[in-house]
Write an enzyme that holds these catalytic residues in place. Structure first.
Site, PDB file in Angstrom:
ATOM      1  N   LYS A  64      -3.902  -1.119  -1.975  1.00 25.75           N
ATOM      2  CA  LYS A  64      -4.231  -0.440  -0.963  1.00 25.75           C
ATOM      3  C   LYS A  64      -5.778  -0.087  -1.077  1.00 25.75           C
ATOM      4  CE  LYS A  64       0.381   1.487  -0.144  1.00 25.75           C
ATOM      5  NZ  LYS A  64       1.063   0.901  -1.401  1.00 25.75           N
ATOM      6  N   LEU A  65      -6.716  -0.897  -1.213  1.00 23.11           N
ATOM      7  CA  LEU A  65      -8.128  -0.688  -1.569  1.00 23.11           C
ATOM      8  C   LEU A  65      -8.734   0.071  -0.260  1.00 23.11           C
ATOM      9  CD1 LEU A  65      -8.950  -4.420  -2.349  1.00 23.11           C
ATOM     10  CD2 LEU A  65      -8.378  -2.406  -3.900  1.00 23.11           C
ATOM     11  N   PRO A  69     -17.728  -0.760   1.768  1.00 22.44           N
ATOM     12  CA  PRO A  69     -17.400  -2.269   2.009  1.00 22.44           C
ATOM     13  C   PRO A  69     -17.609  -3.050   1.032  1.00 22.44           C
ATOM     14  CG  PRO A  69     -18.179  -0.980   4.066  1.00 22.44           C
ATOM     15  CD  PRO A  69     -18.391   0.071   2.663  1.00 22.44           C
ATOM     16  N   ARG A 179      15.869   1.311   3.744  1.00 26.37           N
ATOM     17  CA  ARG A 179      16.937   1.919   2.730  1.00 26.37           C
ATOM     18  C   ARG A 179      18.205   1.129   3.239  1.00 26.37           C
ATOM     19  NH1 ARG A 179      13.193   2.907   0.328  1.00 26.37           N
ATOM     20  NH2 ARG A 179      12.766   4.971  -0.714  1.00 26.37           N
ATOM     21  N   GLN A 188      10.288   9.027   0.685  1.00 27.41           N
ATOM     22  CA  GLN A 188       9.823   8.558   1.998  1.00 27.41           C
ATOM     23  C   GLN A 188      10.470   9.286   3.253  1.00 27.41           C
ATOM     24  OE1 GLN A 188       8.080   5.781   2.138  1.00 27.41           O
ATOM     25  NE2 GLN A 188       8.598   4.533   0.474  1.00 27.41           N
TER      26      GLN A 188
END
Length: 231
Positions: A64-65, A69, A179, A188
């Site tokens: 999840k960078l 930029p 799930r 979640q």
């Protein structure tokens, strides 16, 4: 066909044991193996290389960078060199960051993260966003990604059908927060069953703790595939 992605957020030895068990039973099914910060910090890029060498599955490095930029571009280039099949960038990073990621992806696929499934409508209020609901904010972010070249987006199952209907281009819809037993939400807030996610248009269905915390991971995957009508 919707594919199952196994989120291996466990110690490396446990992850390898799970993958070996799954391979023995699902040798021909195209599972995707997802590794995140836990394993990456434990094993580094060797985790990707070893999984690719030992198993016939695609590997998804989910970091999840989200940075300037140039930094994201360099990171994506290195991730691609490992032989990774998929990686993620946060679409909140904006168009320029996304473009730089796409430019450096090589043969790897870039997935844009919209809104995490641990968030609900209160997150929109926290951001003081002009969007009235999380669904339209997700659509906005997904469009930012797709218009700038991502191969797919990561979104809640509650939004996937809305995105598929409102985005003209084809894209891979990756849906976490799945799930088999919906009461087991953990942290979640927006969850669906595998069957519900597939029906709404998910292409990749991410299942983590129900598999990795089970005494019988094979049974959990088999049950999910049956719910989806894949076996």
């Amino acid at each position: 066909m919707a594919r199952i992605c196994v989120a291996l957020d466990v110690p490396w030895e446990r992850a390898i044991k799970i993958v070996k068990d799954l391979y023995d039973f699902f040798e021909t099914y195209p599972l995707i193996l997802k590794i995140g910060h836990k394993i990456y910090l434990e094993k580094g890029g060797d985790a990707v290389k070893e999984l690719k060498e030992d198993f016939p599955y695609e590997v998804f490095l989910d970091l999840k960078l989200h940075d300037i930029p140039s930094v994201v571009g360099l990171a994506v280039e290195k991730i691609s060199e490992l032989g990774t099949d998929y990686t993620t960038v946060h679409l909140l990073g904006g168009p320029e960051m996304v473009k730089e990621a796409v430019k450096n992806k090589g043969s790897m696929k870039i997935l844009g993260v919209t809104i995490l499934t641990s968030h609900d409508e209160n997150y929109i209020k926290f951001l003081k966003s002009n969007f009235e609901d999380i669904k339209n904010f997700t659509l906005y972010l997904a469009r930012v990604g797709i218009e700038n070249g991502v191969d797919g987006v990561v979104c809640s199952g509650e939004e996937v059908e809305f995105l598929k209907k409102n985005i003209e281009k084809d894209f891979i819809a990756v849906v976490p927060g799945i799930r088999i037993k919906k009461e087991k939400r953990h942290d979640q807030k927006r969850v669906l069953t595998p069957a519900e996610a597939k029906k709404r248009g998910a292409d990749v269905i991410v299942i983590g703790r129900e598999i990795t915390e089970s005494k019988n991971p094979v049974y959990v995957v088999e049950r999910a595939l049956k719910m989806m009508g894949e076996i």
